[in-house]
Design a protein around this motif. Structure first.
Motif, PDB file in Angstrom:
ATOM      1  N   LYS A  30       0.843  -1.199   0.000  1.00 68.45           N
ATOM      2  CA  LYS A  30       0.000   0.000   0.000  1.00 68.45           C
ATOM      3  C   LYS A  30       0.876   1.246   0.000  1.00 68.45           C
ATOM      4  O   LYS A  30       2.094   1.182   0.235  1.00 68.45           O
ATOM      5  N   LYS A  31       0.230   2.388  -0.267  1.00 66.70           N
ATOM      6  CA  LYS A  31       0.932   3.670  -0.193  1.00 66.70           C
ATOM      7  C   LYS A  31       1.091   4.074   1.260  1.00 66.70           C
ATOM      8  O   LYS A  31       0.159   3.947   2.050  1.00 66.70           O
ATOM      9  N   GLU A  32       2.265   4.578   1.570  1.00 69.59           N
ATOM     10  CA  GLU A  32       2.549   5.007   2.940  1.00 69.59           C
ATOM     11  C   GLU A  32       3.221   6.382   2.927  1.00 69.59           C
ATOM     12  O   GLU A  32       3.978   6.689   2.001  1.00 69.59           O
ATOM     13  N   PRO A  33       2.953   7.205   3.931  1.00 68.54           N
ATOM     14  CA  PRO A  33       3.678   8.481   4.032  1.00 68.54           C
ATOM     15  C   PRO A  33       5.176   8.220   4.106  1.00 68.54           C
ATOM     16  O   PRO A  33       5.617   7.303   4.814  1.00 68.54           O
ATOM     17  N   PHE A  34       5.942   9.007   3.378  1.00 66.79           N
ATOM     18  CA  PHE A  34       7.385   8.793   3.369  1.00 66.79           C
ATOM     19  C   PHE A  34       8.034   9.566   4.510  1.00 66.79           C
ATOM     20  O   PHE A  34       7.948  10.788   4.582  1.00 66.79           O
ATOM     21  N   ILE A  35       8.698   8.818   5.384  1.00 69.46           N
ATOM     22  CA  ILE A  35       9.412   9.416   6.513  1.00 69.46           C
ATOM     23  C   ILE A  35      10.828   8.853   6.494  1.00 69.46           C
ATOM     24  O   ILE A  35      11.041   7.681   6.793  1.00 69.46           O
TER      25      ILE A  35
END
Length: 498
Positions: A21-26
């Motif tokens: 899935k798409k995840e916030p990039f940190i």
């Protein structure tokens, strides 16, 4: 007052293959990114499908830099240890090509590494920060094998060393990237041949003992041999990016077993998962079928650029080909065809012509009818959504439509908006998408050629004035046949490339 980097205000999401899935990039370290991409095995000219992968990650690299991140981009060169058909047995791909061409393996490596760099340069790819080779990191690979053995996840057999997948899977999960279950893999595998040194079919080589005829070999504690293909990426990624880093990329075909084995090796050696975000570019097909030299359904980048092939109607410039590839999302299958390339070429020149027009647009003090600020953010929204280049390109063509409307006198653009539009469109077209304005950069549109065209336009104008329409039409039609279109307007005659 220092301006904050763009990544502080833009929320980037990445499709993480391991999460599905798409995840916030940190990033692990704020403002800094470590990215590793599996490079080519240099035993032949670079494959067009591989070019698509490297162009996709060039786009990603460019956008991360644009956002203000400090990016260390590592992409390896495989010059040893990659056996035929990605198997555990057989001949080394580089050594086989050297034997067939009666050359030293390193001559093969040099020839095809130069070809790889040359082709990617034509595509306007930015070189990586570091480009290490497998043969340059034999010592590091041997040390990792020692650590994996000491940790109980590998075993020796007749001078070779194998990774013990069943042992590893007791407290870890082999198959989590590709979604495979080890028990199912074992159940679906035929019995090992009696002469195999492996305990289980799923075990993979960390070090292979070289047969007497094997050319590429190095000393090790276990035998004169060579490292396994999967091991080199673990050794080089961890050396230059650390035991844990942000992004690992490659083609979809590398997900299993190559990347799966990398995860296992990293966890077995360091006790931690090596990568936070796994990214995979999808495949390229040709006329709806898988590309394969054996079936003749294949074309090389050089054949595209020169037009010397039986698949395309003419030559296409590298930047046009790049633009075509970026019109599909990197995770989508992309079908390569003559019709699709011709359509992309028209779109490419329409975009370049609009950028040229933009420079000469008259501005007004009043408010523009096109909300440039909102449009700019929509461009960022597209790239922030897992680097969605086709949506970005669609947004750019919204700007093209507005530019042409202003040119035709049916809309106005304010001085402030003109500056913002010019800056934004240049940043996304040239810095992020990495396109090259062929109208400016190509020798085909040099000053000398422009002068010759202006002379033809002048002769055509004189022919029309003398009512010699046969000559006038001939000049127009002959230029059209070689891809140069004349455009008549009240201001005079101009030309564009088709």
């Amino acid at each position: 007052m220092a301006v904050a980097p763009l990544h502080k205000t833009q929320e980037l999401k990445i499709y993480n293959s391991i999460a599905g899935k798409k995840e916030p990039f940190i990033p692990i370290i704020e403002g800094n990114i470590g990215m590793y991409v599996c490079g080519p095995t240099v035993y032949s000219n670079v494959h067009l499908g591989n070019c698509r992968t490297f162009i996709s990650f060039d786009l990603i690299y460019r956008y991360l830099i644009h956002l203000g991140y400090k990016v260390r981009y590592v992409r390896n060169i495989t010059d040893a240890g990659h056996l035929e058909n990605d198997a555990e047995e057989g001949e080394d791909k580089v050594a086989k090509k050297a034997r067939l061409e009666e050359l030293e393996p390193m001559e093969i490596v040099q020839r095809y590494t130069l070809d790889f760099h040359n082709i990617l340069s034509k595509f306007n790819n930015i070189p990586p920060s570091i480009e290490p080779t497998a043969t340059g990191h034999i010592v590091e690979q041997i040390e990792i094998i020692k650590t994996i053995i000491d940790n109980g996840f590998a075993y020796q057999a007749n001078g070779s060393v194998y990774f013990d997948v069943k042992k590893f899977n007791e407290n870890n999960q082999y198959g989590k990237l590709s979604g495979r279950n080890l028990e199912d893999m074992i159940a679906n595998t035929r019995e090992l041949a009696a002469q195999s040194d492996k305990k289980n079919p799923q075990d993979f080589a960390l070090w292979k003992k070289a047969e007497p005829q094997h050319i590429m070999r190095w000393p090790s504690p276990w035998s004169d041999g060579f490292p396994g293909w999967h091991l080199e990426c673990t050794a080089m990624s961890t050396k230059y990016l650390g035991e844990q880093f942000d992004i690992h990329g490659g083609g979809m075909d590398l997900k299993f077993p190559h990347h799966e084995c990398e995860i296992a090796q990293g966890e077995a050696a360091c006790g931690k998962t090596p990568v936070n975000y796994w990214m995979h570019a999808n495949m390229l097909t040709l006329n709806g079928k898988k590309m394969a030299k054996s079936t003749g359904n294949s074309i090389s980048p050089a054949e595209i650029f020169t037009g010397k092939n039986t698949i395309l109607s003419k030559a296409f410039a590298p930047s046009v080909t790049r633009f075509f590839m970026l019109q599909a999302h990197y995770r989508s299958v992309l079908d390569f065809s003559n019709d699709a390339l011709e359509a992309s070429e028209k779109g490419f020149y329409k975009l370049m012509e609009a950028i040229q027009t933009l420079e000469n647009l008259k501005t007004d003090k009043t408010t523009s009818g096109f909300n440039i600020q909102n449009w700019k953010q929509e461009c960022y929204d597209a790239m922030n959504d897992d680097f969605n280049s086709p949506i970005l390109i669609a947004k750019l063509f919204e700007a093209v439509k507005f530019i042409n409307t202003v040119k035709e006198g049916n809309a106005i653009v304010s001085t402030t908006d003109h500056q913002l539009l010019t800056t934004t469109i240049h940043e996304f077209v040239f810095d992020v998408l990495g396109l090259v304005n062929i109208n400016e950069a190509s020798s085909d549109i040099s000053d000398k050629l422009s002068g010759a065209l202006e002379l033809l336009i002048k002769l055509r104008k004189e022919a029309r004035a003398n009512k010699d329409f046969a000559t006038s039409d001939k000049i127009r039609d002959e230029l059209q046949s070689i891809g140069i279109q004349l455009k008549d307007s009240r201001e005079g005659t101009s030309f564009t490339l088709n």
